[in-house]
Design a protein around this motif. Structure first.
Motif, PDB file in Angstrom:
ATOM      1  N   ARG A  70      34.883  51.377  34.521  1.00  0.00           N
ATOM      2  CA  ARG A  70      34.025  50.211  34.694  1.00  0.00           C
ATOM      3  C   ARG A  70      34.563  49.073  33.832  1.00  0.00           C
ATOM      4  O   ARG A  70      34.956  49.291  32.686  1.00  0.00           O
ATOM      5  CB  ARG A  70      32.578  50.531  34.308  1.00  0.00           C
ATOM      6  N   LEU A  71      34.593  47.873  34.398  1.00  0.00           N
ATOM      7  CA  LEU A  71      35.069  46.683  33.713  1.00  0.00           C
ATOM      8  C   LEU A  71      33.928  45.677  33.625  1.00  0.00           C
ATOM      9  O   LEU A  71      33.371  45.286  34.658  1.00  0.00           O
ATOM     10  CB  LEU A  71      36.260  46.072  34.458  1.00  0.00           C
ATOM     11  N   PHE A  72      33.556  45.301  32.408  1.00  0.00           N
ATOM     12  CA  PHE A  72      32.443  44.365  32.200  1.00  0.00           C
ATOM     13  C   PHE A  72      31.187  44.846  32.925  1.00  0.00           C
ATOM     14  O   PHE A  72      30.436  44.060  33.490  1.00  0.00           O
ATOM     15  CB  PHE A  72      32.822  42.953  32.649  1.00  0.00           C
ATOM     16  N   GLY A  73      30.972  46.160  32.939  1.00  0.00           N
ATOM     17  CA  GLY A  73      29.780  46.736  33.531  1.00  0.00           C
ATOM     18  C   GLY A  73      29.862  47.010  35.020  1.00  0.00           C
ATOM     19  O   GLY A  73      28.943  47.588  35.598  1.00  0.00           O
ATOM     20  N   GLN A  74      30.976  46.624  35.667  1.00  0.00           N
ATOM     21  CA  GLN A  74      31.121  46.830  37.105  1.00  0.00           C
ATOM     22  C   GLN A  74      32.146  47.923  37.386  1.00  0.00           C
ATOM     23  O   GLN A  74      33.138  48.040  36.662  1.00  0.00           O
ATOM     24  CB  GLN A  74      31.605  45.545  37.789  1.00  0.00           C
ATOM     25  N   PRO A  75      31.947  48.717  38.440  1.00  0.00           N
ATOM     26  CA  PRO A  75      32.987  49.663  38.839  1.00  0.00           C
ATOM     27  C   PRO A  75      34.302  48.925  39.092  1.00  0.00           C
ATOM     28  O   PRO A  75      34.304  47.876  39.742  1.00  0.00           O
ATOM     29  CB  PRO A  75      32.430  50.290  40.131  1.00  0.00           C
ATOM     30  N   ALA A  76      35.399  49.462  38.580  1.00  0.00           N
ATOM     31  CA  ALA A  76      36.688  48.766  38.691  1.00  0.00           C
ATOM     32  C   ALA A  76      37.056  48.488  40.147  1.00  0.00           C
ATOM     33  O   ALA A  76      37.668  47.466  40.459  1.00  0.00           O
ATOM     34  CB  ALA A  76      37.784  49.588  38.011  1.00  0.00           C
ATOM     35  N   ARG A  77      36.672  49.385  41.049  1.00  0.00           N
ATOM     36  CA  ARG A  77      37.032  49.197  42.464  1.00  0.00           C
ATOM     37  C   ARG A  77      36.327  47.991  43.083  1.00  0.00           C
ATOM     38  O   ARG A  77      36.746  47.470  44.117  1.00  0.00           O
ATOM     39  CB  ARG A  77      36.711  50.459  43.267  1.00  0.00           C
ATOM     40  N   LYS A  78      35.231  47.534  42.449  1.00  0.00           N
ATOM     41  CA  LYS A  78      34.495  46.376  42.949  1.00  0.00           C
ATOM     42  C   LYS A  78      34.719  45.127  42.103  1.00  0.00           C
ATOM     43  O   LYS A  78      34.219  44.055  42.439  1.00  0.00           O
ATOM     44  CB  LYS A  78      32.989  46.690  42.985  1.00  0.00           C
ATOM     45  N   PHE A  79      35.463  45.266  41.027  1.00  0.00           N
ATOM     46  CA  PHE A  79      35.652  44.165  40.086  1.00  0.00           C
ATOM     47  C   PHE A  79      36.494  43.058  40.723  1.00  0.00           C
ATOM     48  O   PHE A  79      37.542  43.328  41.320  1.00  0.00           O
ATOM     49  CB  PHE A  79      36.318  44.680  38.813  1.00  0.00           C
ATOM     50  N   LYS A  80      36.039  41.821  40.583  1.00  0.00           N
ATOM     51  CA  LYS A  80      36.734  40.678  41.206  1.00  0.00           C
ATOM     52  C   LYS A  80      37.206  39.635  40.192  1.00  0.00           C
ATOM     53  O   LYS A  80      38.090  38.829  40.499  1.00  0.00           O
ATOM     54  CB  LYS A  80      35.813  40.000  42.224  1.00  0.00           C
ATOM     55  N   ASP A  81      36.613  39.633  38.999  1.00  0.00           N
ATOM     56  CA  ASP A  81      36.877  38.549  38.041  1.00  0.00           C
ATOM     57  C   ASP A  81      38.105  38.845  37.183  1.00  0.00           C
ATOM     58  O   ASP A  81      38.026  38.906  35.949  1.00  0.00           O
ATOM     59  CB  ASP A  81      35.647  38.326  37.153  1.00  0.00           C
ATOM     60  N   TRP A  82      39.257  39.007  37.838  1.00  0.00           N
ATOM     61  CA  TRP A  82      40.460  39.432  37.123  1.00  0.00           C
ATOM     62  C   TRP A  82      40.981  38.377  36.155  1.00  0.00           C
ATOM     63  O   TRP A  82      41.768  38.681  35.262  1.00  0.00           O
ATOM     64  CB  TRP A  82      41.546  39.830  38.119  1.00  0.00           C
ATOM     65  N   GLU A  83      40.527  37.113  36.314  1.00  0.00           N
ATOM     66  CA  GLU A  83      40.941  36.084  35.362  1.00  0.00           C
ATOM     67  C   GLU A  83      40.358  36.354  33.976  1.00  0.00           C
ATOM     68  O   GLU A  83      40.834  35.781  32.984  1.00  0.00           O
ATOM     69  CB  GLU A  83      40.536  34.691  35.854  1.00  0.00           C
ATOM     70  N   ARG A  84      39.371  37.228  33.878  1.00  0.00           N
ATOM     71  CA  ARG A  84      38.804  37.583  32.574  1.00  0.00           C
ATOM     72  C   ARG A  84      39.678  38.583  31.817  1.00  0.00           C
ATOM     73  O   ARG A  84      39.417  38.879  30.645  1.00  0.00           O
ATOM     74  CB  ARG A  84      37.397  38.176  32.753  1.00  0.00           C
ATOM     75  N   ILE A  85      40.707  39.090  32.496  1.00  0.00           N
ATOM     76  CA  ILE A  85      41.590  40.081  31.883  1.00  0.00           C
ATOM     77  C   ILE A  85      43.020  39.573  31.911  1.00  0.00           C
ATOM     78  O   ILE A  85      43.542  39.209  32.968  1.00  0.00           O
ATOM     79  CB  ILE A  85      41.512  41.430  32.622  1.00  0.00           C
ATOM     80  N   GLY A  86      43.666  39.523  30.749  1.00  0.00           N
ATOM     81  CA  GLY A  86      45.089  39.219  30.670  1.00  0.00           C
ATOM     82  C   GLY A  86      45.859  40.516  30.487  1.00  0.00           C
ATOM     83  O   GLY A  86      45.440  41.389  29.718  1.00  0.00           O
ATOM     84  N   TYR A  87      46.968  40.664  31.194  1.00  0.00           N
ATOM     85  CA  TYR A  87      47.740  41.918  31.162  1.00  0.00           C
ATOM     86  C   TYR A  87      49.209  41.607  30.938  1.00  0.00           C
ATOM     87  O   TYR A  87      49.802  40.815  31.669  1.00  0.00           O
ATOM     88  CB  TYR A  87      47.541  42.666  32.479  1.00  0.00           C
ATOM     89  N   VAL A  88      49.780  42.224  29.916  1.00  0.00           N
ATOM     90  CA  VAL A  88      51.213  42.093  29.641  1.00  0.00           C
ATOM     91  C   VAL A  88      51.829  43.474  29.798  1.00  0.00           C
ATOM     92  O   VAL A  88      51.650  44.347  28.938  1.00  0.00           O
ATOM     93  CB  VAL A  88      51.473  41.545  28.225  1.00  0.00           C
ATOM     94  N   PRO A  89      52.561  43.724  30.904  1.00  0.00           N
ATOM     95  CA  PRO A  89      53.168  45.043  31.103  1.00  0.00           C
ATOM     96  C   PRO A  89      54.381  45.234  30.205  1.00  0.00           C
ATOM     97  O   PRO A  89      54.781  44.335  29.469  1.00  0.00           O
ATOM     98  CB  PRO A  89      53.571  45.007  32.578  1.00  0.00           C
ATOM     99  N   GLN A  90      54.959  46.416  30.287  1.00  0.00           N
ATOM    100  CA  GLN A  90      56.152  46.694  29.491  1.00  0.00           C
ATOM    101  C   GLN A  90      57.265  45.729  29.846  1.00  0.00           C
ATOM    102  O   GLN A  90      57.449  45.353  31.000  1.00  0.00           O
ATOM    103  CB  GLN A  90      56.630  48.130  29.719  1.00  0.00           C
ATOM    104  N   LYS A  91      58.018  45.335  28.824  1.00  0.00           N
ATOM    105  CA  LYS A  91      59.091  44.370  29.006  1.00  0.00           C
ATOM    106  C   LYS A  91      60.145  44.872  29.992  1.00  0.00           C
ATOM    107  O   LYS A  91      60.752  44.088  30.721  1.00  0.00           O
ATOM    108  CB  LYS A  91      59.739  44.076  27.650  1.00  0.00           C
ATOM    109  N   ASN A  92      60.360  46.208  30.024  1.00  0.00           N
ATOM    110  CA  ASN A  92      61.402  46.720  30.903  1.00  0.00           C
ATOM    111  C   ASN A  92      61.044  46.589  32.382  1.00  0.00           C
ATOM    112  O   ASN A  92      61.841  46.909  33.254  1.00  0.00           O
ATOM    113  CB  ASN A  92      61.750  48.172  30.570  1.00  0.00           C
ATOM    114  N   ALA A  93      59.793  46.114  32.673  1.00  0.00           N
ATOM    115  CA  ALA A  93      59.415  45.867  34.059  1.00  0.00           C
ATOM    116  C   ALA A  93      59.921  44.511  34.545  1.00  0.00           C
ATOM    117  O   ALA A  93      59.836  44.193  35.723  1.00  0.00           O
ATOM    118  CB  ALA A  93      57.898  45.932  34.209  1.00  0.00           C
TER     119      ALA A  93
END
Length: 249
Positions: A70-93
């Motif tokens: 769950r993200l911010f109280g919502q099931p991840a599969r229904k979560f839409k507000d992805w601008e609230r999450i910043g993601y930095v993957p591994q550099k080798n990607a």
């Protein structure tokens, strides 16, 4: 970055009975963990422990075998507000031959499924300029990302993750492949952001000493070979200018 008014007890990430397998190989089994607002959670574990797999499930890049996120109280599969999450993957990607400038990479953080940008507005240009300035890379804006040093590239990817002023920042081994001094500068930068800005962090790291120095010597929870360390920033402080002389080069 402006503070956002949130319930101080809000759960940013809730992981319940989570399991994941690659074929017959079980990587994560029955994991339960909660990341609360203003936490800084560090994840340590051996290669193959499932650290990156966990982050990919949280940001929707891998489906869980069983359990719930769950993200911010919502099931991840229904979560839409992805601008609230910043993601930095591994550099080798990252492909160093990718023909994009620093500005283009940072602006790409504005794109999501509900906002497929065809033309960048003035407001969005200002967002990009702000992110470049925060990371002290405005003078690199027109350079190709592949021409930069490892530390500079990590600043670019962090600026990309910050462009929407996220509440939650997820980092997957952000200091791999850069020298010790630059690693220390990067860690100083993100711990400053945790202490002085209204942000929550979830970070996988290979640097046990750095994690323990900031988050405590003992993990708050273990699951298989994954160890969770955590620290909470209780008060919103006035942001002061951080000394970046020893930060990323």
């Amino acid at each position: 970055m402006q503070p956002v008014s949130l319930d101080c007890h809000q759960h940013m990430i809730e992981v319940k009975d989570l399991s994941f397998s690659y074929g017959e190989q079980k990587v994560i089994s029955g994991l339960n963990y909660t990341v609360k607002e203003r936490d800084f959670v560090g994840i340590i574990g051996s290669n193959g422990a499932g650290k990156t797999t966990l982050l990919k499930m949280i940001v929707g890049l891998l489906p869980a075998t069983s359990g719930e996120i769950r993200l911010f109280g919502q099931p991840a599969r229904k979560f839409k507000d992805w601008e609230r999450i910043g993601y930095v993957p591994q550099k080798n990607a990252f492909n160093p031959l990718f023909p994009a400038t620093v500005r283009e990479v940072v602006q790409s953080g504005l794109y999501n499924n509900k906002n497929l940008i065809r033309r960048v507005s003035r407001a969005q240009q200002r967002q990009c300029d702000d992110a470049l300035e925060v990371m002290r890379i405005q003078d690199l804006a027109d350079k190709r990302v592949g021409q930069l040093s490892g530390g500079q590239q990590q600043r670019v990817f962090l600026a990309r993750a910050l462009i929407n002023h996220p509440d939650l920042l997820i980092l997957d081994e952000p200091t791999v492949g850069i020298d010790a001094e630059t690693q220390a500068g990067f860690f100083d930068l993100i711990t400053h952001m945790h202490a002085h800005h209204h942000m929550t962090f979830l970070m996988v790291s290979h640097d046990i000493e750095m994690i323990r120095n900031y988050l405590g010597q003992e993990p708050v929870q273990c699951n298989g070979k994954i160890n969770f360390y955590s620290r909470h920033s209780h008060e919103i402080q006035d942001c002061v200018e951080v000394n970046l002389q020893h930060s990323l080069s």
